[in-house]
Motif scaffolding. Structure first.
Motif, PDB file in Angstrom:
ATOM      1  N   LEU A 235       0.817  -1.218   0.000  1.00 19.97           N
ATOM      2  CA  LEU A 235       0.000   0.000   0.000  1.00 19.97           C
ATOM      3  C   LEU A 235       0.848   1.266   0.000  1.00 19.97           C
ATOM      4  CD1 LEU A 235      -2.938   0.937   0.012  1.00 19.97           C
ATOM      5  CD2 LEU A 235      -2.862   0.963   2.506  1.00 19.97           C
ATOM      6  N   ILE A 236       1.917   1.285   0.781  1.00 15.34           N
ATOM      7  CA  ILE A 236       2.769   2.477   0.881  1.00 15.34           C
ATOM      8  C   ILE A 236       3.455   2.758  -0.457  1.00 15.34           C
ATOM      9  CG2 ILE A 236       4.824   3.456   1.986  1.00 15.34           C
ATOM     10  CD1 ILE A 236       4.034   1.941   4.526  1.00 15.34           C
ATOM     11  N   VAL A 237       3.953   1.699  -1.103  1.00 17.50           N
ATOM     12  CA  VAL A 237       4.632   1.859  -2.391  1.00 17.50           C
ATOM     13  C   VAL A 237       3.653   2.350  -3.454  1.00 17.50           C
ATOM     14  CG1 VAL A 237       5.879   0.664  -4.230  1.00 17.50           C
ATOM     15  CG2 VAL A 237       6.344   0.093  -1.844  1.00 17.50           C
ATOM     16  N   VAL A 238       2.470   1.709  -3.518  1.00 13.34           N
ATOM     17  CA  VAL A 238       1.455   2.086  -4.510  1.00 13.34           C
ATOM     18  C   VAL A 238       1.001   3.531  -4.286  1.00 13.34           C
ATOM     19  CG1 VAL A 238      -0.889   1.623  -5.355  1.00 13.34           C
ATOM     20  CG2 VAL A 238       0.652  -0.279  -4.853  1.00 13.34           C
ATOM     21  N   ALA A 239       0.736   3.877  -3.018  1.00  9.55           N
ATOM     22  CA  ALA A 239       0.324   5.250  -2.694  1.00  9.55           C
ATOM     23  C   ALA A 239       1.426   6.244  -3.053  1.00  9.55           C
ATOM     24  CB  ALA A 239      -0.016   5.350  -1.210  1.00  9.55           C
ATOM     25  N   VAL A 241       3.702   5.957  -5.407  1.00  9.82           N
ATOM     26  CA  VAL A 241       3.751   6.113  -6.867  1.00  9.82           C
ATOM     27  C   VAL A 241       2.671   7.083  -7.337  1.00  9.82           C
ATOM     28  CG1 VAL A 241       3.367   4.921  -9.066  1.00  9.82           C
ATOM     29  CG2 VAL A 241       4.815   3.880  -7.318  1.00  9.82           C
ATOM     30  N   PHE A 242       1.438   6.907  -6.827  1.00  8.71           N
ATOM     31  CA  PHE A 242       0.334   7.786  -7.234  1.00  8.71           C
ATOM     32  C   PHE A 242       0.550   9.225  -6.769  1.00  8.71           C
ATOM     33  CE2 PHE A 242      -1.995   3.802  -7.945  1.00  8.71           C
ATOM     34  CZ  PHE A 242      -2.631   4.109  -9.141  1.00  8.71           C
ATOM     35  N   GLY A 244       3.472  10.600  -6.231  1.00  6.14           N
ATOM     36  CA  GLY A 244       4.562  11.109  -7.060  1.00  6.14           C
ATOM     37  C   GLY A 244       4.071  11.577  -8.424  1.00  6.14           C
ATOM     38  N   ILE A 245       3.191  10.780  -9.051  1.00  6.99           N
ATOM     39  CA  ILE A 245       2.617  11.157 -10.350  1.00  6.99           C
ATOM     40  C   ILE A 245       1.794  12.439 -10.217  1.00  6.99           C
ATOM     41  CG2 ILE A 245       0.945  10.478 -12.127  1.00  6.99           C
ATOM     42  CD1 ILE A 245       1.867   7.566 -11.655  1.00  6.99           C
ATOM     43  N   ALA A 246       0.994  12.513  -9.132  1.00  6.36           N
ATOM     44  CA  ALA A 246       0.159  13.698  -8.901  1.00  6.36           C
ATOM     45  C   ALA A 246       1.012  14.948  -8.710  1.00  6.36           C
ATOM     46  CB  ALA A 246      -0.734  13.475  -7.681  1.00  6.36           C
ATOM     47  N   LEU A 247       2.114  14.824  -7.957  1.00  2.00           N
ATOM     48  CA  LEU A 247       2.997  15.967  -7.724  1.00  2.00           C
ATOM     49  C   LEU A 247       3.666  16.429  -9.020  1.00  2.00           C
ATOM     50  CD1 LEU A 247       4.697  14.981  -4.332  1.00  2.00           C
ATOM     51  CD2 LEU A 247       2.994  16.777  -4.724  1.00  2.00           C
ATOM     52  N   LEU A 248       4.048  15.462  -9.872  1.00  2.00           N
ATOM     53  CA  LEU A 248       4.631  15.816 -11.170  1.00  2.00           C
ATOM     54  C   LEU A 248       3.629  16.585 -12.031  1.00  2.00           C
ATOM     55  CD1 LEU A 248       6.707  12.708 -12.362  1.00  2.00           C
ATOM     56  CD2 LEU A 248       7.546  15.027 -11.992  1.00  2.00           C
ATOM     57  N   GLN A 249       2.359  16.147 -11.994  1.00  2.00           N
ATOM     58  CA  GLN A 249       1.327  16.825 -12.769  1.00  2.00           C
ATOM     59  C   GLN A 249       1.097  18.250 -12.259  1.00  2.00           C
ATOM     60  OE1 GLN A 249      -1.699  13.844 -12.155  1.00  2.00           O
ATOM     61  NE2 GLN A 249      -1.504  13.073 -14.238  1.00  2.00           N
ATOM     62  N   ILE A 250       1.019  18.395 -10.942  1.00  2.55           N
ATOM     63  CA  ILE A 250       0.823  19.723 -10.338  1.00  2.55           C
ATOM     64  C   ILE A 250       2.022  20.625 -10.657  1.00  2.55           C
ATOM     65  CG2 ILE A 250       0.633  20.966  -8.144  1.00  2.55           C
ATOM     66  CD1 ILE A 250      -0.862  18.475  -7.059  1.00  2.55           C
ATOM     67  N   PHE A 251       3.221  20.044 -10.590  1.00  2.00           N
ATOM     68  CA  PHE A 251       4.441  20.785 -10.897  1.00  2.00           C
ATOM     69  C   PHE A 251       4.421  21.279 -12.348  1.00  2.00           C
ATOM     70  CE2 PHE A 251       9.068  20.652 -12.099  1.00  2.00           C
ATOM     71  CZ  PHE A 251       9.441  21.764 -11.342  1.00  2.00           C
ATOM     72  N   GLY A 252       4.004  20.406 -13.273  1.00  2.00           N
ATOM     73  CA  GLY A 252       3.915  20.776 -14.685  1.00  2.00           C
ATOM     74  C   GLY A 252       2.907  21.886 -14.918  1.00  2.00           C
ATOM     75  N   ILE A 253       1.756  21.802 -14.246  1.00  2.00           N
ATOM     76  CA  ILE A 253       0.718  22.838 -14.366  1.00  2.00           C
ATOM     77  C   ILE A 253       1.238  24.174 -13.848  1.00  2.00           C
ATOM     78  CG2 ILE A 253      -1.567  23.573 -13.551  1.00  2.00           C
ATOM     79  CD1 ILE A 253      -2.318  20.565 -13.472  1.00  2.00           C
TER      80      ILE A 253
END
Length: 270
Positions: A235-239, A241-242, A244-253
């Motif tokens: 659960l910790i690894v999966v969470a 990853v998600f 991390g992806i969300a932060l990358l998207q927010i960073f790009g925006i």
């Protein structure tokens, strides 16, 4: 003062933001092109591109769709971000921000709905697996995906080996002439460390035996339950990853919006 210098009365476009966003997106763009290329190559190998109507012939899920859809989205986003940053095009930068924001919103909504409607998601997963069990022999990519899942999670079928009765080659009906009758795919078999060569016939006739005897030769747990267990254990690894992806998207925006603001400030001072 010339436009190329990008400053007038103190306003200027940040070169750091501009070229960081460009570099960020060119990687995204190239990855998207690679995914898209792999997907189109896989379809070409299966003859789909020469017969487009065959896309709808497969009863189950074609894994190539993942490469086509994900690659297409990444390619479009990467293109808009790259060209928008390099050419200081506010339309493309806004498109990039809105599209990325929409994806983020859809991911967030899907995550919340999956948490709230866990039982419904479980039922849909069960339906999805069984539907693809039926189409196991129809597509080599689907077959490889199912074999990988069953081997990785040490499982067989959605709820157990008897789910393979849904497949015309493995069902136990008297009218089934297949040599694989009452069997399971090799990916259901418990691996023998002493075997150097993969035995693809290890699942033949195994379901003619009792459940206790089956456990000696094949995995008897279903993939839905094993997948749930894997999620809980990781659960910790999966969470992570998600998140991390969300932060990358927010960073790009944020980068795109910051660049749009800089461009507007420069234009306002012309």
């Amino acid at each position: 003062m010339s436009r190329k210098q990008h400053h007038f009365k103190g306003a200027e476009v940040s070169c750091c933001v501009k070229y960081f966003l460009f570099g960020f997106n060119i990687i995204f763009w190239l990855l998207g092109a690679a995914f898209l290329g792999i997907g189109l190559w896989a379809w070409a190998e299966k003859g789909v591109l020469s017969n487009i109507s065959s896309i709808t012939d497969l009863g189950g899920f074609d894994p190539v769709w993942l490469f086509i859809v994900v690659g297409g989205v990444m390619f479009i986003l990467g293109f808009a971000g790259c060209i928008g940053a390099l050419r200081e095009n506010t339309f493309l930068l806004k498109f990039f921000s809105v599209f990325l924001g929409l994806i983020f919103f859809l991911e967030l909504t899907a995550g919340i709905l999956a948490f709230v409607f866990k039982d419904w998601i479980k039922d849909q997963l069960n339906f999805f697996i069984n539907n693809n069990v039926k189409a196991y022999r129809d597509d080599i990519d689907l077959q490889n995906l199912i074999d990988f899942a069953q081997e990785y999670w040490s499982c067989c079928g959605a709820h157990g080996p008897n789910d393979w009765n849904l497949n015309i080659y493995f069902n136990c009906t008297d009218s089934n002439p297949s040599r694989e009758r009452c069997g399971v795919p090799f990916s259901c078999c418990v691996k023998d460390p002493a075997e150097d060569v993969l035995n693809t016939q290890c699942g033949y006739d195994v379901r003619l035996q009792g459940e206790l005897d089956q456990q000696k030769y094949i995995y008897t747990k279903g993939c839905v339950g094993q997948f749930e267990k894997w999620l809980q254990d990781n659960l910790i690894v999966v969470a992570g990853v998600f998140v991390g992806i969300a932060l990358l998207q927010i960073f790009g925006i944020c980068l795109a919006q910051n660049l749009v603001s800089d461009i507007r400030a420069v234009k306002a001072n012309w």
